[in-house]
Design a protein around this motif. Structure first.
Motif, PDB file in Angstrom:
ATOM      1  N   UNK A 397       0.846  -1.190   0.000  1.00  0.00           N
ATOM      2  CA  UNK A 397       0.000   0.000   0.000  1.00  0.00           C
ATOM      3  C   UNK A 397       0.878   1.236   0.000  1.00  0.00           C
ATOM      4  N   UNK A 398       0.355   2.303  -0.545  1.00  0.00           N
ATOM      5  CA  UNK A 398       0.998   3.599  -0.405  1.00  0.00           C
ATOM      6  C   UNK A 398      -0.050   4.622   0.015  1.00  0.00           C
ATOM      7  N   UNK A 399       0.379   5.593   0.778  1.00  0.00           N
ATOM      8  CA  UNK A 399      -0.536   6.604   1.293  1.00  0.00           C
ATOM      9  C   UNK A 399      -0.627   7.772   0.333  1.00  0.00           C
ATOM     10  N   UNK A 400      -1.842   8.264   0.163  1.00  0.00           N
ATOM     11  CA  UNK A 400      -2.087   9.418  -0.695  1.00  0.00           C
ATOM     12  C   UNK A 400      -2.329  10.649   0.170  1.00  0.00           C
ATOM     13  N   UNK A 401      -1.688  11.740  -0.198  1.00  0.00           N
ATOM     14  CA  UNK A 401      -1.877  13.012   0.480  1.00  0.00           C
ATOM     15  C   UNK A 401      -2.600  13.971  -0.460  1.00  0.00           C
ATOM     16  N   UNK A 402      -3.328  14.902   0.103  1.00  0.00           N
ATOM     17  CA  UNK A 402      -4.090  15.876  -0.676  1.00  0.00           C
ATOM     18  C   UNK A 402      -3.249  17.121  -0.891  1.00  0.00           C
ATOM     19  N   UNK A 403      -3.042  17.457  -2.153  1.00  0.00           N
ATOM     20  CA  UNK A 403      -2.310  18.659  -2.532  1.00  0.00           C
ATOM     21  C   UNK A 403      -3.286  19.672  -3.131  1.00  0.00           C
ATOM     22  N   UNK A 404      -2.960  20.936  -3.010  1.00  0.00           N
ATOM     23  CA  UNK A 404      -3.871  22.015  -3.393  1.00  0.00           C
ATOM     24  C   UNK A 404      -3.205  22.872  -4.456  1.00  0.00           C
ATOM     25  N   UNK A 405      -3.978  23.225  -5.469  1.00  0.00           N
ATOM     26  CA  UNK A 405      -3.485  24.058  -6.567  1.00  0.00           C
ATOM     27  C   UNK A 405      -4.471  25.203  -6.815  1.00  0.00           C
ATOM     28  N   UNK A 406      -3.960  26.425  -6.765  1.00  0.00           N
ATOM     29  CA  UNK A 406      -4.787  27.595  -7.107  1.00  0.00           C
ATOM     30  C   UNK A 406      -4.857  27.709  -8.623  1.00  0.00           C
ATOM     31  N   UNK A 407      -6.078  27.736  -9.151  1.00  0.00           N
ATOM     32  CA  UNK A 407      -6.247  27.761 -10.596  1.00  0.00           C
ATOM     33  C   UNK A 407      -7.559  28.448 -10.940  1.00  0.00           C
ATOM     34  N   UNK A 492     -15.399  35.397  -0.119  1.00  0.00           N
ATOM     35  CA  UNK A 492     -14.465  36.523  -0.129  1.00  0.00           C
ATOM     36  C   UNK A 492     -14.993  37.705   0.680  1.00  0.00           C
ATOM     37  N   UNK A 493     -16.301  37.726   1.015  1.00  0.00           N
ATOM     38  CA  UNK A 493     -16.859  38.807   1.818  1.00  0.00           C
ATOM     39  C   UNK A 493     -16.527  38.666   3.301  1.00  0.00           C
ATOM     40  N   UNK A 494     -16.074  37.482   3.677  1.00  0.00           N
ATOM     41  CA  UNK A 494     -15.669  37.255   5.060  1.00  0.00           C
ATOM     42  C   UNK A 494     -14.190  37.590   5.178  1.00  0.00           C
ATOM     43  N   UNK A 495     -13.880  38.604   5.965  1.00  0.00           N
ATOM     44  CA  UNK A 495     -12.500  39.080   6.056  1.00  0.00           C
ATOM     45  C   UNK A 495     -11.561  38.000   6.578  1.00  0.00           C
ATOM     46  N   UNK A 496     -11.982  37.240   7.582  1.00  0.00           N
ATOM     47  CA  UNK A 496     -11.123  36.208   8.153  1.00  0.00           C
ATOM     48  C   UNK A 496     -10.804  35.134   7.119  1.00  0.00           C
ATOM     49  N   UNK A 535     -13.424  24.216   0.933  1.00  0.00           N
ATOM     50  CA  UNK A 535     -14.806  24.140   0.470  1.00  0.00           C
ATOM     51  C   UNK A 535     -15.333  25.516   0.065  1.00  0.00           C
ATOM     52  N   UNK A 536     -14.977  26.550   0.814  1.00  0.00           N
ATOM     53  CA  UNK A 536     -15.477  27.895   0.512  1.00  0.00           C
ATOM     54  C   UNK A 536     -14.864  28.455  -0.767  1.00  0.00           C
ATOM     55  N   UNK A 537     -13.618  28.122  -1.042  1.00  0.00           N
ATOM     56  CA  UNK A 537     -12.944  28.628  -2.231  1.00  0.00           C
ATOM     57  C   UNK A 537     -12.713  27.516  -3.253  1.00  0.00           C
ATOM     58  N   UNK A 538     -13.632  26.574  -3.290  1.00  0.00           N
ATOM     59  CA  UNK A 538     -13.469  25.439  -4.194  1.00  0.00           C
ATOM     60  C   UNK A 538     -13.552  25.847  -5.658  1.00  0.00           C
ATOM     61  N   UNK A 539     -14.089  27.054  -5.943  1.00  0.00           N
ATOM     62  CA  UNK A 539     -14.166  27.494  -7.332  1.00  0.00           C
ATOM     63  C   UNK A 539     -12.797  27.823  -7.906  1.00  0.00           C
TER      64      UNK A 539
END
Length: 557
Positions: A397-407, A492-496, A535-539
């Motif tokens: 088995x090998x473990x999969x990690x979640x990577x994030x890409x801004x696009x 994006x309307x939420x400052x935090x 989830x909030x910036x999934x677009x």
């Protein structure tokens, strides 16, 4: 295989001259001509070619992975170097053989046996000329280590001089006409010769050398290019690759032993590190290195050093601690066939279980939490964890990690023409510079209820214009098109949320080079915080799953 030595040679030089004392293996064919070669007809005339146009054929000094073509006199004259070349690396290439050693100059304890009181001892390794630089370096380190230990024993009790006398007596007592008989006698009477023989066998076998010089000083040595092949199925692992992995260690990583703890304790010498034994008593693949350091009452840096030692010696590998959020999938080169010996080993270890059936559930990426039914008995969950550990140890088995890409997705650009996007951007700039209270077009499209809810999240009281300016400042590193699309996202309307999104983007975490666990550690974030942001910036944020390249070299063969 180029990592195996062709021969080990022991040469001495003193005021009485130089001599080859011992070499192993010594059953060698001195001729390179194969045994099944046709006999030359003595009545044939030789073909005379133009010597200026004839290219000499390269000569080989390797026959059946052993050194050949060198007499003892030639070898002794080659390696009985001058004192100026002592205590430094010695390397010599002859045809397809590369000799490497570290000549050592000793001070004899019994000076009456030699007027000068000095003895040069040289433990030489014969390698294939194609051996890599790292392999040559490892053998040089071993020769240097042997020189240091022999020098110590000579100073302590005259060990080297005594062994040398035994070897020279065997050569002088009528065995000169048959060197093999002399070497056999030496092997029976000399402890040093037995050590060299075992060293050769260990290097060609497992790559782990474990001997005692003079039955006293332990010599432990690891040839990483060889030792990692037994669990990576022939994959060549260079020391540089191990160093790169060790330098990437983080406290959130974990240790996975590849053999039982008892076998490691048996291998550790009596004067081994007590902290290593203490760490092994607290070991668990469910703990990260930081927790392991706390439980072992050791500093994290010391735990990292011990981990590096175990990984280098192929006694352990680096993983992410086993937990419910880990995702596993079948390794692409896993040894999974009906006649695989792993099938029987799995059935013996886990009674009533079948390896093929158990591992088939990981044909698609599956998290451990999906496999753990809360209604199951704790013993069943423990068995599942042990099965995962066993599969990881055998590289199934090998473990999969979640990577994030801004696009920026094309669907945002398709919703409006290019001219409309440019005009909207210009309008936002004009409104910001003129000081009007107009907000961006994306915010105007929000309902009154959404605007009221988003305004409650602001940590300060300000006008809409100030909020917009502050949001613009957070996204100064983005292009006009990227800012326009980000402002269309409700989050994006939420400052935090926008501040956290901008900070992670600015630090290059969303470039596909950092997985979620690493971002959590470096930015001190909870998993829930990061998943909510995704989830909030999934677009504009896409995710993909793959193995961690830092430890990928130890994941599968």
């Amino acid at each position: 295989m180029e990592v195996n030595p062709l021969s080990i040679i022991l040469v001495k030089s003193d005021s009485k001259g130089d001599r080859l004392l011992f070499r192993y293996p010594f059953h060698m064919q001195e001729k390179n001509e194969p045994s099944n070669a046709r006999r030359r007809n003595p009545y044939t005339l030789p073909i005379v070619d133009d010597s200026l146009q004839t290219i000499p054929q390269p000569r080989s000094n390797i026959n059946k992975c052993q050194l050949t073509g060198f007499t003892d006199e030639v070898l002794s004259s080659l390696f009985a170097v001058k004192p100026e070349l002592c205590n430094r690396k010695f390397e010599l290439k002859v045809n397809d053989v590369r000799f490497v050693s570290h000549p050592t100059l000793l001070q004899l304890r019994k000076k009456q046996l030699d007027t000068s009181g000095c003895l040069l001892i040289n433990v030489v390794f014969a390698l294939q000329a194609l051996a890599t630089h790292s392999v040559v370096k490892c053998y040089h380190d071993l020769s240097k280590l042997m020189g240091i230990l022999l020098e110590h024993e000579e100073t302590r009790c005259g060990y080297v001089n005594d062994e040398m006398q035994v070897m020279m007596t065997a050569h002088d007592d009528g065995y000169a006409s048959n060197p093999d008989a002399a070497f056999l006698t030496i092997l029976e009477k000399s402890i040093l010769a037995k050590n060299l023989k075992k060293m050769y066998e260990d290097l060609c076998g497992t790559g782990l050398v474990n001997i005692r010089i003079n039955r006293w000083i332990p010599l432990n040595f690891c040839l990483p290019q060889k030792v990692h092949q037994w669990h990576l199925q022939g994959k060549l692992v260079e020391p540089e690759d191990i160093d790169r992995c060790i330098k990437s260690l983080r406290p959130y990583h974990s240790l996975l032993l590849l053999c039982p703890v008892q076998s490691i304790n048996d291998f550790i010498s009596l004067d081994g590190s007590p902290s290593l034994k203490r760490m092994l008593t607290q070991y668990s693949p469910l703990k990260n290195l930081q927790t392991l350091a706390t439980d072992s009452d050791l500093t994290p840096s010391h735990i990292f050093d011990l981990t590096a030692h175990l990984v280098y010696w192929a006694r352990a590998t680096v993983i992410y601690p086993i937990c419910s959020t880990n995702k596993y999938v079948i390794a692409p080169e896993a040894s999974l066939h009906l006649n695989s010996p792993l099938v029987d080993k799995f059935s013996e270890l886990f009674q009533g279980m079948n390896l093929i059936r158990a591992i088939s559930e990981f044909s698609l990426p599956t998290s451990l939490g999906q496999k753990c039914n809360p209604l199951h008995h704790p013993s069943q969950q423990s068995t599942l964890v042990q099965m995962i550990i066993w599969m990881l140890q055998n590289h199934l088995l090998l473990q999969l990690h979640t990577y994030i890409q801004f696009m920026i997705a094309d669907q945002f650009v398709a919703n409006q023409s290019e001219s409309e996007s440019i005009s909207a951007t210009r309008k936002m700039r004009t409104e910001s510079e003129s000081g009007t209270s107009t907000i961006s077009e994306g915010l105007e499209s929000k309902s009154e209820a959404e605007t009221k809810n988003s305004s409650e999240n602001f940590s300060y009281n300000s006008t809409d214009e100030d909020k917009h300016d502050y949001h613009e400042e957070l996204l100064l590193d983005f292009t006009d098109e990227e800012r326009s699309i980000i402002f269309k996202i409700p989050a994006s309307n939420n400052t935090d949320d926008l501040r956290l999104f901008a900070r992670l983007c600015r630090k290059k975490y969303f470039t596909g080079n950092h997985h979620i666990e690493e971002i959590m550690y470096l930015e001190n974030l909870r998993r829930s915080q990061l998943l909510q942001l995704l989830d909030k910036f999934r677009d504009v944020l896409i995710t993909y799953e793959t193995e961690d390249p830092t430890i990928a070299m130890f994941s599968c063969p």
